[in-house]
Motif scaffolding. Structure first.
Motif, PDB file in Angstrom:
ATOM      1  N   PRO A  43       0.786  -1.203   0.021  1.00  0.00           N
ATOM      2  CA  PRO A  43       0.144  -0.038  -0.046  1.00  0.00           C
ATOM      3  C   PRO A  43       0.856   1.359  -0.125  1.00  0.00           C
ATOM      4  CG  PRO A  43      -0.071  -0.989   2.191  1.00  0.00           C
ATOM      5  CD  PRO A  43       0.618  -2.060   1.210  1.00  0.00           C
ATOM      6  N   ILE A  44       0.456   2.454  -0.817  1.00  0.00           N
ATOM      7  CA  ILE A  44       0.992   3.601  -0.655  1.00  0.00           C
ATOM      8  C   ILE A  44       0.497   4.426   0.736  1.00  0.00           C
ATOM      9  CG2 ILE A  44       1.429   3.694  -3.264  1.00  0.00           C
ATOM     10  CD1 ILE A  44      -0.945   5.737  -2.897  1.00  0.00           C
ATOM     11  N   ALA A  45      -0.426   3.910   1.136  1.00  0.00           N
ATOM     12  CA  ALA A  45      -0.985   4.401   2.563  1.00  0.00           C
ATOM     13  C   ALA A  45      -2.147   3.500   2.991  1.00  0.00           C
ATOM     14  CB  ALA A  45      -1.626   5.771   2.227  1.00  0.00           C
ATOM     15  N   PRO A  79       2.587   5.699   5.543  1.00  0.00           N
ATOM     16  CA  PRO A  79       1.605   7.140   5.519  1.00  0.00           C
ATOM     17  C   PRO A  79       0.117   6.620   5.819  1.00  0.00           C
ATOM     18  CG  PRO A  79       2.860   6.609   3.537  1.00  0.00           C
ATOM     19  CD  PRO A  79       3.121   5.374   4.368  1.00  0.00           C
ATOM     20  N   VAL A  80      -0.580   7.461   6.668  1.00  0.00           N
ATOM     21  CA  VAL A  80      -1.605   7.168   7.351  1.00  0.00           C
ATOM     22  C   VAL A  80      -2.820   8.030   6.924  1.00  0.00           C
ATOM     23  CG1 VAL A  80      -3.138   6.855   9.330  1.00  0.00           C
ATOM     24  CG2 VAL A  80      -0.898   6.019   9.217  1.00  0.00           C
ATOM     25  N   TRP A 101      -1.090  11.464   6.332  1.00  0.00           N
ATOM     26  CA  TRP A 101      -0.886  11.773   5.199  1.00  0.00           C
ATOM     27  C   TRP A 101      -2.184  12.370   4.512  1.00  0.00           C
ATOM     28  CZ3 TRP A 101      -2.259   8.859   0.746  1.00  0.00           C
ATOM     29  CH2 TRP A 101      -1.583   8.888  -0.404  1.00  0.00           C
ATOM     30  N   GLY A 102      -3.370  11.881   5.147  1.00  0.00           N
ATOM     31  CA  GLY A 102      -4.477  12.204   4.384  1.00  0.00           C
ATOM     32  C   GLY A 102      -5.669  12.364   5.500  1.00  0.00           C
ATOM     33  N   ILE A 103      -6.873  12.809   5.184  1.00  0.00           N
ATOM     34  CA  ILE A 103      -8.012  12.696   5.820  1.00  0.00           C
ATOM     35  C   ILE A 103      -9.349  12.068   4.926  1.00  0.00           C
ATOM     36  CG2 ILE A 103      -7.379  14.025   8.145  1.00  0.00           C
ATOM     37  CD1 ILE A 103      -8.981  16.281   6.665  1.00  0.00           C
ATOM     38  N   ASP A 104     -10.135  11.438   5.700  1.00  0.00           N
ATOM     39  CA  ASP A 104     -11.385  11.079   5.084  1.00  0.00           C
ATOM     40  C   ASP A 104     -12.546  11.443   5.817  1.00  0.00           C
ATOM     41  OD1 ASP A 104     -12.521   9.165   2.671  1.00  0.00           O
ATOM     42  OD2 ASP A 104     -13.335   8.315   4.797  1.00  0.00           O
TER      43      ASP A 104
END
Length: 139
Positions: A43-45, A79-80, A101-104
């Motif tokens: 996985p990339i994240a 990355p999370v 790394w990001g949010i959802d």
């Protein structure tokens, strides 16, 4: 997903099982180790989302999980992306404290199931951006 087989980057979804009161089943260190034991290099994240003990429904719980799990996984180089219970009133804290790394988000900005509230979406994005700018000052 195996990147070599499908030729596209993959994001791995990992459910963090909690009770309805946001208590993780076990401690954060145990949760991190379990995730590290299962994750491949593909996985990339990793997208961490909340699942409720005993529920078969995924996503849309409105419940956060222990964000220190995210931080610990990132300290291992993964990355999370944080999901689960994010709303306009807590996204600044999530981004500022964890620096993911990001949010959802989905149900956290809904007026009713399936219908987004434009004001909530704008407030969420504004809060996330403000926190990201502040968090980047520490680098």
């Amino acid at each position: 997903a195996n990147v070599d087989k499908c030729s596209v980057p993959a994001i791995r979804v990992v459910d963090i099982e909690t009770s309805e009161s946001s208590e993780v089943d076990g401690d954060a260190a145990d949760a991190v180790q379990k995730i590290l034991n299962k994750v491949t290099n593909d996985p990339i994240a990793i997208l961490l989302d909340t699942s409720i003990q005993g529920s078969k429904d995924g996503g849309g719980t409105g419940v956060t999980f222990d964000w220190s799990i995210s931080e610990k996984l990132q300290n291992h180089g993964l990355p999370v992306i944080i999901a689960g219970g994010l709303k306009p009133n807590n996204v600044k804290d999530a981004v500022g404290s964890v620096r993911p790394w990001g949010i959802d988000v989905s149900s956290g900005v809904e007026e009713r199931p399936g219908k987004k509230d434009h004001g909530s979406v704008e407030a969420f994005v504004r809060g996330a951006r403000e926190a990201a700018v502040e968090a980047s000052k520490g680098f």
